[in-house]
Design a protein around this motif. Structure first.
Motif, PDB file in Angstrom:
ATOM      1  N   ALA A 138      38.289  17.763  57.193  1.00  0.00           N
ATOM      2  CA  ALA A 138      39.806  17.763  57.366  1.00  0.00           C
ATOM      3  C   ALA A 138      40.406  17.073  56.364  1.00  0.00           C
ATOM      4  N   ALA A 139      39.726  15.833  56.135  1.00  0.00           N
ATOM      5  CA  ALA A 139      40.034  14.892  55.060  1.00  0.00           C
ATOM      6  C   ALA A 139      40.047  15.421  53.618  1.00  0.00           C
ATOM      7  N   LEU A 140      39.052  16.330  53.070  1.00  0.00           N
ATOM      8  CA  LEU A 140      38.962  16.850  51.983  1.00  0.00           C
ATOM      9  C   LEU A 140      40.093  18.264  51.881  1.00  0.00           C
ATOM     10  N   ALA A 141      40.168  18.807  53.239  1.00  0.00           N
ATOM     11  CA  ALA A 141      41.276  19.795  53.005  1.00  0.00           C
ATOM     12  C   ALA A 141      42.623  19.241  52.807  1.00  0.00           C
ATOM     13  N   SER A 142      42.846  18.353  53.509  1.00  0.00           N
ATOM     14  CA  SER A 142      44.255  17.527  53.342  1.00  0.00           C
ATOM     15  C   SER A 142      44.436  17.191  51.754  1.00  0.00           C
ATOM     16  N   HIS A 143      43.485  16.429  51.298  1.00  0.00           N
ATOM     17  CA  HIS A 143      43.535  15.641  50.198  1.00  0.00           C
ATOM     18  C   HIS A 143      43.637  17.060  48.934  1.00  0.00           C
ATOM     19  N   LEU A 144      43.070  18.046  49.121  1.00  0.00           N
ATOM     20  CA  LEU A 144      43.047  18.921  47.949  1.00  0.00           C
ATOM     21  C   LEU A 144      43.903  20.143  48.300  1.00  0.00           C
ATOM     22  N   SER A 145      44.916  19.938  49.161  1.00  0.00           N
ATOM     23  CA  SER A 145      45.758  21.157  49.773  1.00  0.00           C
ATOM     24  C   SER A 145      46.874  21.132  48.791  1.00  0.00           C
ATOM     25  N   PRO A 146      47.525  21.949  48.214  1.00  0.00           N
ATOM     26  CA  PRO A 146      48.630  21.930  47.306  1.00  0.00           C
ATOM     27  C   PRO A 146      49.679  21.196  47.764  1.00  0.00           C
ATOM     28  N   ASP A 147      49.932  21.215  49.253  1.00  0.00           N
ATOM     29  CA  ASP A 147      51.177  20.316  49.627  1.00  0.00           C
ATOM     30  C   ASP A 147      50.791  19.091  50.257  1.00  0.00           C
ATOM     31  N   GLY A 148      49.482  18.604  49.910  1.00  0.00           N
ATOM     32  CA  GLY A 148      49.163  17.268  50.406  1.00  0.00           C
ATOM     33  C   GLY A 148      50.175  16.222  50.132  1.00  0.00           C
ATOM     34  N   ALA A 149      50.784  16.329  48.770  1.00  0.00           N
ATOM     35  CA  ALA A 149      51.501  15.313  47.973  1.00  0.00           C
ATOM     36  C   ALA A 149      52.921  15.243  48.755  1.00  0.00           C
ATOM     37  N   ASP A 150      53.523  16.614  49.289  1.00  0.00           N
ATOM     38  CA  ASP A 150      54.523  16.875  49.747  1.00  0.00           C
ATOM     39  C   ASP A 150      54.563  16.164  51.223  1.00  0.00           C
ATOM     40  N   ARG A 151      53.416  16.351  52.091  1.00  0.00           N
ATOM     41  CA  ARG A 151      53.501  15.766  53.272  1.00  0.00           C
ATOM     42  C   ARG A 151      53.182  14.385  53.316  1.00  0.00           C
ATOM     43  N   LEU A 152      52.561  13.800  52.239  1.00  0.00           N
ATOM     44  CA  LEU A 152      52.416  12.380  52.289  1.00  0.00           C
ATOM     45  C   LEU A 152      53.920  11.640  51.786  1.00  0.00           C
ATOM     46  N   GLU A 153      54.674  12.266  50.779  1.00  0.00           N
ATOM     47  CA  GLU A 153      56.114  12.226  50.606  1.00  0.00           C
ATOM     48  C   GLU A 153      56.896  11.956  51.673  1.00  0.00           C
ATOM     49  N   ALA A 154      56.858  13.127  52.647  1.00  0.00           N
ATOM     50  CA  ALA A 154      57.667  13.202  53.708  1.00  0.00           C
ATOM     51  C   ALA A 154      57.321  12.232  54.797  1.00  0.00           C
ATOM     52  N   ALA A 155      56.184  11.884  54.830  1.00  0.00           N
ATOM     53  CA  ALA A 155      55.609  10.869  55.865  1.00  0.00           C
ATOM     54  C   ALA A 155      56.140   9.419  55.381  1.00  0.00           C
ATOM     55  N   LEU A 156      56.047   9.033  54.430  1.00  0.00           N
ATOM     56  CA  LEU A 156      56.537   8.085  53.494  1.00  0.00           C
ATOM     57  C   LEU A 156      57.997   8.000  53.729  1.00  0.00           C
ATOM     58  N   ALA A 157      58.646   8.952  53.602  1.00  0.00           N
ATOM     59  CA  ALA A 157      60.233   8.996  53.473  1.00  0.00           C
ATOM     60  C   ALA A 157      60.611   8.764  55.059  1.00  0.00           C
ATOM     61  N   ARG A 158      59.950   9.429  55.971  1.00  0.00           N
ATOM     62  CA  ARG A 158      60.213   9.246  57.445  1.00  0.00           C
ATOM     63  C   ARG A 158      60.153   7.623  58.031  1.00  0.00           C
ATOM     64  N   ARG A 159      58.832   7.015  57.353  1.00  0.00           N
ATOM     65  CA  ARG A 159      58.625   5.690  57.634  1.00  0.00           C
ATOM     66  C   ARG A 159      59.553   4.734  56.978  1.00  0.00           C
ATOM     67  N   LEU A 160      60.162   5.020  55.588  1.00  0.00           N
ATOM     68  CA  LEU A 160      61.099   4.412  55.177  1.00  0.00           C
ATOM     69  C   LEU A 160      62.492   4.269  55.815  1.00  0.00           C
ATOM     70  N   ASP A 161      62.904   5.588  56.205  1.00  0.00           N
ATOM     71  CA  ASP A 161      64.134   5.889  56.951  1.00  0.00           C
ATOM     72  C   ASP A 161      63.915   4.815  58.372  1.00  0.00           C
ATOM     73  N   ARG A 162      63.029   4.940  59.003  1.00  0.00           N
ATOM     74  CA  ARG A 162      62.757   4.122  60.186  1.00  0.00           C
ATOM     75  C   ARG A 162      62.811   2.664  59.800  1.00  0.00           C
ATOM     76  N   MET A 163      62.221   2.020  58.831  1.00  0.00           N
ATOM     77  CA  MET A 163      62.347   0.785  58.287  1.00  0.00           C
ATOM     78  C   MET A 163      63.760   0.476  57.998  1.00  0.00           C
ATOM     79  N   THR A 164      64.272   1.096  57.322  1.00  0.00           N
ATOM     80  CA  THR A 164      65.742   0.819  56.922  1.00  0.00           C
ATOM     81  C   THR A 164      66.810   0.848  58.176  1.00  0.00           C
ATOM     82  N   ARG A 165      66.194   1.671  59.354  1.00  0.00           N
ATOM     83  CA  ARG A 165      67.531   1.496  60.239  1.00  0.00           C
ATOM     84  C   ARG A 165      67.057   0.089  61.218  1.00  0.00           C
TER      85      ARG A 165
END
Length: 146
Positions: free
Chosen positions: A34-61
């Motif tokens: 699962a870790a390799l599939a996530s790391h090698l998937s083309p949308d892995g960076a987008d998912r990571l960016e979305a997760a970071l954006a959600r976390r930053l939004d929560r921290m901002t609030r």
């Protein structure tokens, strides 16, 4: 058909892998897959960016809420100090010692009351929000509704 791979992991990473697999009750090979599939998937960076954006939004609030509470506290303190300074007459020199003793006694009482209040977990900001909500027209307390 599955292909077999053999690789070596540093002891600390192998320990983390084993702990994680045990906690999730899945084979270590499934975790690695699962870790390799996530790391090698083309949308892995987008998912990571979305997760970071959600976390930053929560921290901002959270920071905005903290800033609001600090502003309320500062205003309440400033208002109290202004009121106290304008309404407290100066003491004669003969009453200074008694006033200082009474002040220490009152301060100790204040610290004890503050400790009890903090232990209960209810804050001034919570009370202010409740008071404002109760004072608004059409609130449940004004209309007699529970």
């Amino acid at each position: 058909m599955r292909t077999k791979h053999t690789f070596r992991l540093p002891p600390d990473l192998a320990g983390k892998l084993a702990d994680y697999a045990n906690r999730k009750r899945v084979p270590q090979a499934l975790v690695v897959e699962a870790a390799l599939a996530s790391h090698l998937s083309p949308d892995g960076a987008d998912r990571l960016e979305a997760a970071l954006a959600r976390r930053l939004d929560r921290m901002t609030r959270q920071i905005e809420r903290l800033e609001r509470h600090v502003t309320i506290s500062n205003e309440a303190l400033a208002l109290f100090i202004r009121f106290w300074l304008t309404s407290t007459p100066p003491l004669p020199d003969t009453a200074q010692a008694a006033a200082q003793a009474k002040g220490r006694e009152r301060y100790e009482g204040f610290v004890e009351a503050l400790g009890r209040r903090l232990a209960r977990g209810r804050t001034l900001a919570d009370e202010l929000v409740a008071d404002i909500a109760a004072a608004e027209p059409g609130s449940a307390t004004e209309t007699g509704e529970p």
